[in-house]
Design an enzyme around this catalytic site. Structure first.
Site, PDB file in Angstrom:
ATOM      1  N   VAL A   1      -3.176  50.897 -26.449  1.00  0.00           N
ATOM      2  CA  VAL A   1      -2.897  52.112 -27.238  1.00  0.00           C
ATOM      3  C   VAL A   1      -4.208  52.815 -27.617  1.00  0.00           C
ATOM      4  O   VAL A   1      -4.217  53.742 -28.402  1.00  0.00           O
ATOM      5  CB  VAL A   1      -2.097  51.740 -28.513  1.00  0.00           C
ATOM      6  CG1 VAL A   1      -0.746  51.136 -28.146  1.00  0.00           C
ATOM      7  CG2 VAL A   1      -2.875  50.771 -29.406  1.00  0.00           C
TER       8      VAL A   1
ATOM      9  N   HIS B   1       3.040  51.328 -24.462  1.00  0.00           N
ATOM     10  CA  HIS B   1       3.153  50.973 -25.879  1.00  0.00           C
ATOM     11  C   HIS B   1       2.645  52.069 -26.810  1.00  0.00           C
ATOM     12  O   HIS B   1       2.341  51.797 -27.969  1.00  0.00           O
ATOM     13  CB  HIS B   1       2.396  49.653 -26.148  1.00  0.00           C
ATOM     14  CG  HIS B   1       2.981  48.486 -25.430  1.00  0.00           C
ATOM     15  ND1 HIS B   1       2.289  47.327 -25.180  1.00  0.00           N
ATOM     16  CD2 HIS B   1       4.208  48.304 -24.866  1.00  0.00           C
ATOM     17  CE1 HIS B   1       3.050  46.474 -24.517  1.00  0.00           C
ATOM     18  NE2 HIS B   1       4.213  47.033 -24.308  1.00  0.00           N
TER      19      HIS B   1
ATOM     20  N   CYS C   1       4.973  63.118 -44.265  1.00  0.00           N
ATOM     21  CA  CYS C   1       5.237  64.272 -43.407  1.00  0.00           C
ATOM     22  C   CYS C   1       5.086  65.573 -44.207  1.00  0.00           C
ATOM     23  O   CYS C   1       5.650  65.691 -45.311  1.00  0.00           O
ATOM     24  CB  CYS C   1       6.665  64.165 -42.847  1.00  0.00           C
ATOM     25  SG  CYS C   1       7.183  65.577 -41.869  1.00  0.00           S
TER      26      CYS C   1
ATOM     27  N   GLY D   1      -6.720  42.199 -17.149  1.00  0.00           N
ATOM     28  CA  GLY D   1      -7.028  42.002 -18.565  1.00  0.00           C
ATOM     29  C   GLY D   1      -5.813  41.883 -19.456  1.00  0.00           C
ATOM     30  O   GLY D   1      -5.776  42.435 -20.551  1.00  0.00           O
ATOM     31  N   THR D   2      -4.818  41.138 -18.964  1.00  0.00           N
ATOM     32  CA  THR D   2      -3.638  40.936 -19.801  1.00  0.00           C
ATOM     33  C   THR D   2      -3.187  39.486 -19.726  1.00  0.00           C
ATOM     34  O   THR D   2      -3.230  38.854 -18.686  1.00  0.00           O
ATOM     35  CB  THR D   2      -2.473  41.876 -19.414  1.00  0.00           C
ATOM     36  OG1 THR D   2      -1.353  41.601 -20.268  1.00  0.00           O
ATOM     37  CG2 THR D   2      -2.078  41.748 -17.964  1.00  0.00           C
ATOM     38  N   SER D   3      -2.725  38.981 -20.889  1.00  0.00           N
ATOM     39  CA  SER D   3      -2.239  37.594 -20.947  1.00  0.00           C
ATOM     40  C   SER D   3      -0.842  37.497 -20.357  1.00  0.00           C
ATOM     41  O   SER D   3      -0.286  36.415 -20.241  1.00  0.00           O
ATOM     42  CB  SER D   3      -2.233  37.131 -22.414  1.00  0.00           C
ATOM     43  OG  SER D   3      -1.425  38.019 -23.185  1.00  0.00           O
TER      44      SER D   3
HETATM   45  C1  BV8 Z   1      11.411  44.891 -26.651  1.00  0.00           C
HETATM   46  C2  BV8 Z   1       1.614  48.074 -29.569  1.00  0.00           C
HETATM   47  C3  BV8 Z   1      13.710  44.963 -26.853  1.00  0.00           C
HETATM   48  C4  BV8 Z   1       1.395  47.959 -31.018  1.00  0.00           C
HETATM   49  C5  BV8 Z   1       2.364  45.940 -28.666  1.00  0.00           C
HETATM   50  C6  BV8 Z   1      12.126  38.626 -30.361  1.00  0.00           C
HETATM   51  C7  BV8 Z   1      12.487  39.831 -30.963  1.00  0.00           C
HETATM   52  C8  BV8 Z   1      12.272  41.061 -30.373  1.00  0.00           C
HETATM   53  C9  BV8 Z   1      11.647  41.115 -29.147  1.00  0.00           C
HETATM   54  C10 BV8 Z   1      11.257  39.922 -28.576  1.00  0.00           C
HETATM   55  C11 BV8 Z   1      11.492  38.683 -29.143  1.00  0.00           C
HETATM   56  N1  BV8 Z   1      10.993  37.718 -28.318  1.00  0.00           N
HETATM   57  C12 BV8 Z   1      10.436  38.310 -27.239  1.00  0.00           C
HETATM   58  C13 BV8 Z   1      10.605  39.628 -27.388  1.00  0.00           C
HETATM   59  C14 BV8 Z   1      10.168  40.630 -26.515  1.00  0.00           C
HETATM   60  C15 BV8 Z   1       8.823  41.103 -27.056  1.00  0.00           C
HETATM   61  C16 BV8 Z   1       7.773  40.182 -26.471  1.00  0.00           C
HETATM   62  O1  BV8 Z   1       7.520  40.275 -25.301  1.00  0.00           O
HETATM   63  N2  BV8 Z   1       7.214  39.285 -27.296  1.00  0.00           N
HETATM   64  C17 BV8 Z   1       6.247  38.342 -26.747  1.00  0.00           C
HETATM   65  C18 BV8 Z   1       5.025  38.250 -27.661  1.00  0.00           C
HETATM   66  C19 BV8 Z   1       6.954  36.995 -26.599  1.00  0.00           C
HETATM   67  N3  BV8 Z   1       8.682  42.455 -26.604  1.00  0.00           N
HETATM   68  C20 BV8 Z   1       9.044  43.465 -27.410  1.00  0.00           C
HETATM   69  O2  BV8 Z   1       9.399  43.344 -28.560  1.00  0.00           O
HETATM   70  C21 BV8 Z   1       9.019  44.818 -26.741  1.00  0.00           C
HETATM   71  N4  BV8 Z   1      10.263  45.472 -27.001  1.00  0.00           N
HETATM   72  O3  BV8 Z   1      11.521  43.856 -26.055  1.00  0.00           O
HETATM   73  O4  BV8 Z   1      12.469  45.588 -27.093  1.00  0.00           O
HETATM   74  C22 BV8 Z   1      14.771  45.909 -27.181  1.00  0.00           C
HETATM   75  C23 BV8 Z   1      15.770  46.093 -26.250  1.00  0.00           C
HETATM   76  C24 BV8 Z   1      16.799  46.928 -26.570  1.00  0.00           C
HETATM   77  C25 BV8 Z   1      16.810  47.611 -27.789  1.00  0.00           C
HETATM   78  C26 BV8 Z   1      15.769  47.426 -28.709  1.00  0.00           C
HETATM   79  C27 BV8 Z   1      14.745  46.567 -28.417  1.00  0.00           C
HETATM   80  C28 BV8 Z   1       7.897  45.668 -27.329  1.00  0.00           C
HETATM   81  C29 BV8 Z   1       6.574  45.028 -26.979  1.00  0.00           C
HETATM   82  C30 BV8 Z   1       5.435  45.961 -27.411  1.00  0.00           C
HETATM   83  C31 BV8 Z   1       4.747  45.403 -28.628  1.00  0.00           C
HETATM   84  N5  BV8 Z   1       3.596  46.247 -28.932  1.00  0.00           N
HETATM   85  N6  BV8 Z   1       1.358  46.765 -28.966  1.00  0.00           N
HETATM   86  C32 BV8 Z   1      -0.069  47.764 -31.335  1.00  0.00           C
HETATM   87  O5  BV8 Z   1      -0.906  47.675 -30.422  1.00  0.00           O
HETATM   88  O6  BV8 Z   1      -0.369  47.701 -32.546  1.00  0.00           O
HETATM   89  S1  BV8 Z   1       2.034  44.481 -27.907  1.00  0.00           S
HETATM   90  C33 BV8 Z   1       0.381  44.152 -27.735  1.00  0.00           C
HETATM   91  O7  BV8 Z   1       0.376  43.088 -26.767  1.00  0.00           O
HETATM   92  C34 BV8 Z   1      -0.504  45.211 -27.137  1.00  0.00           C
HETATM   93  O8  BV8 Z   1       0.152  46.345 -26.610  1.00  0.00           O
HETATM   94  C35 BV8 Z   1      -1.145  44.459 -25.982  1.00  0.00           C
HETATM   95  O9  BV8 Z   1      -1.607  45.268 -24.998  1.00  0.00           O
HETATM   96  C36 BV8 Z   1       0.012  43.658 -25.551  1.00  0.00           C
HETATM   97  C37 BV8 Z   1      -0.193  42.591 -24.542  1.00  0.00           C
HETATM   98  O10 BV8 Z   1      -1.310  41.855 -24.905  1.00  0.00           O
HETATM   99  P1  BV8 Z   1      -2.547  41.901 -23.895  1.00  0.00           P
HETATM  100  O11 BV8 Z   1      -2.877  43.320 -23.634  1.00  0.00           O
HETATM  101  O12 BV8 Z   1      -2.232  41.057 -22.734  1.00  0.00           O
HETATM  102  O13 BV8 Z   1      -3.697  41.324 -24.795  1.00  0.00           O
HETATM  103  P2  BV8 Z   1      -4.040  39.788 -25.023  1.00  0.00           P
HETATM  104  O14 BV8 Z   1      -5.075  39.720 -26.086  1.00  0.00           O
HETATM  105  O15 BV8 Z   1      -2.774  39.014 -25.167  1.00  0.00           O
HETATM  106  O16 BV8 Z   1      -4.696  39.317 -23.638  1.00  0.00           O
HETATM  107  C38 BV8 Z   1      -5.923  39.885 -23.210  1.00  0.00           C
HETATM  108  C39 BV8 Z   1      -6.288  39.156 -21.923  1.00  0.00           C
HETATM  109  O17 BV8 Z   1      -7.515  39.713 -21.447  1.00  0.00           O
HETATM  110  C40 BV8 Z   1      -6.538  37.673 -22.126  1.00  0.00           C
HETATM  111  O18 BV8 Z   1      -5.827  36.952 -21.145  1.00  0.00           O
HETATM  112  C41 BV8 Z   1      -8.050  37.510 -21.955  1.00  0.00           C
HETATM  113  O19 BV8 Z   1      -8.386  36.304 -21.299  1.00  0.00           O
HETATM  114  C42 BV8 Z   1      -8.378  38.672 -21.057  1.00  0.00           C
HETATM  115  N7  BV8 Z   1      -9.730  39.204 -21.215  1.00  0.00           N
HETATM  116  C43 BV8 Z   1     -10.459  39.304 -22.347  1.00  0.00           C
HETATM  117  N8  BV8 Z   1     -11.645  39.895 -22.067  1.00  0.00           N
HETATM  118  C44 BV8 Z   1     -11.642  40.166 -20.735  1.00  0.00           C
HETATM  119  C45 BV8 Z   1     -10.420  39.729 -20.188  1.00  0.00           C
HETATM  120  N9  BV8 Z   1     -10.129  39.839 -18.883  1.00  0.00           N
HETATM  121  C46 BV8 Z   1     -11.051  40.413 -18.086  1.00  0.00           C
HETATM  122  N10 BV8 Z   1     -12.251  40.857 -18.535  1.00  0.00           N
HETATM  123  C47 BV8 Z   1     -12.574  40.746 -19.838  1.00  0.00           C
HETATM  124  N11 BV8 Z   1     -13.784  41.185 -20.257  1.00  0.00           N
END
Ligand code: BV8
Length: 250
Positions: A102, A118, A147, A187-189
């Site tokens: 974002v 997102h 608002c 760059g995503t988990s």
């Molecule tokens: C949905 C915006 C359904 C906000 C984000 C229970 C209840 C409700 C939903 C769920 C539930 N259980 C599961 C879910 C689904 C849920 C989900 O997936 N949960 C997961 C955690 C289990 N998903 C949702 O809720 C989604 N909506 O399902 O709605 C629905 C259906 C019908 C009607 C209504 C609803 C919404 C998901 C969006 C959440 N919002 N962000 C904000 O940013 O404040 S999520 C957040 O995680 C960010 O967007 C981020 O981008 C995203 C993913 O994380 P990553 O980007 O992968 O970041 P992370 O740190 O994890 O990893 C970074 C990686 O980079 C690492 O692996 C690291 O090793 C690597 N790295 C680091 N440095 C480097 C590198 N690699 C290369 N080079 C480097 N230098």
């Protein structure tokens, strides 16, 4: 890093390229990732902050977190990985950049066809009348905003847990994943759905899937190529070895 002949030729001959990025691509710009050691979630828990109920219960705390992240984002700039994706977009006949981030850094680097799954932390809107609030500025308000039209609570224009992704944006991302010849997961988990389903959609439709990440993920065992390391180093190197012209601030 030396890349396989297969990867180089697949990239050079790809008609259509789809890229999914996560917080890792912005790490080298100085933006903390979500789940790493110094991750954003370390300070706060997602369930405490990145969801609507938390916002309604404690809008001050949620706005404090987003204001902190907005200030942080205004202090950083795109890194070589962002610029390498701009070069890849110019090279490819058909290119789609899907981001979970974002932080707006892809657009600031010059990427054009960006699908923000997102949302975008620099935008906000009223939860009552949905009117867009003025874009965030570094010296802008940090507390809870109201608002100007209806007095309703203003929220960041990001997708919180439990919220639907913007339907049109996600369906464009899905069709790009279905149609591409090569799919990069960068760059995503790969834990947040439905974004994390995109590389599997690409796999199911015969794409060559490449993971570029610091650590292995659930996707690693399914990807055709796994490139482990810093994307700010690997991606420019890959493009150079494939003879793709880099540009912009490297
Ligand atoms: C949905 C915006 C359904 C906000 C984000 C229970 C209840 C409700 C939903 C769920 C539930 N259980 C599961 C879910 C689904 C849920 C989900 O997936 N949960 C997961 C955690 C289990 N998903 C949702 O809720 C989604 N909506 O399902 O709605 C629905 C259906 C019908 C009607 C209504 C609803 C919404 C998901 C969006 C959440 N919002 N962000 C904000 O940013 O404040 S999520 C957040 O995680 C960010 O967007 C981020 O981008 C995203 C993913 O994380 P990553 O980007 O992968 O970041 P992370 O740190 O994890 O990893 C970074 C990686 O980079 C690492 O692996 C690291 O090793 C690597 N790295 C680091 N440095 C480097 C590198 N690699 C290369 N080079 C480097 N230098």
């Amino acid at each position: 890093m030396t890349f396989s002949e297969n990867l180089i030729s697949t990239l050079k001959n790809a008609e259509s390229i789809c890229v999914l990025t996560g917080a890792g691509i912005s790490a080298e710009s100085g933006v903390p990732t979500f789940r790493g050691e110094e991750g954003l979630w370390k300070k706060f828990k997602p369930e405490e902050l990145a969801n609507f109920d938390a916002f309604i219960c404690n809008p001050d705390l949620v706005w404090e977190w987003y204001a902190y992240r907005r200030r942080l984002i205004h202090e950083v700039k795109p890194n070589p990985a962002h610029y390498a994706l701009v070069a890849l977009e110019h090279f490819a006949n058909n290119f789609t950049l899907v981001t979970q981030n974002v932080d707006n850094l892809h657009r600031r680097a010059g990427s054009k066809n960006v699908l923000e799954l997102h949302g975008n932390i620099e935008r906000s809107y009223c939860i009552q009348c949905r009117a867009l609030a003025p874009d965030a500025v570094p010296e802008g308000p940090t507390g809870v905003q109201r608002c100007t039209k209806c007095g309703g609570l203003v929220r960041p224009d990001v997708v919180w847990f439990g919220e639907m992704l913007p339907l049109e944006v996600f369906s464009k991302a899905e069709s790009a994943a279905r149609q591409c010849d090569i799919f990069f997961s960068i760059g995503t988990s790969a834990v947040v759905y439905p974004a994390a389903s995109l590389p599997y959609t690409a796999l199911d439709h015969g794409a060559f899937v490449v993971e570029m990440n610091l650590e292995s993920t659930d996707l690693s065992s399914r990807a055709h190529e796994v490139l482990t390391g810093k994307v700010g180093e690997i991606l420019p190197d890959l493009l150079l070895q494939a003879g793709i012209q880099l540009q912009g601030e490297q």
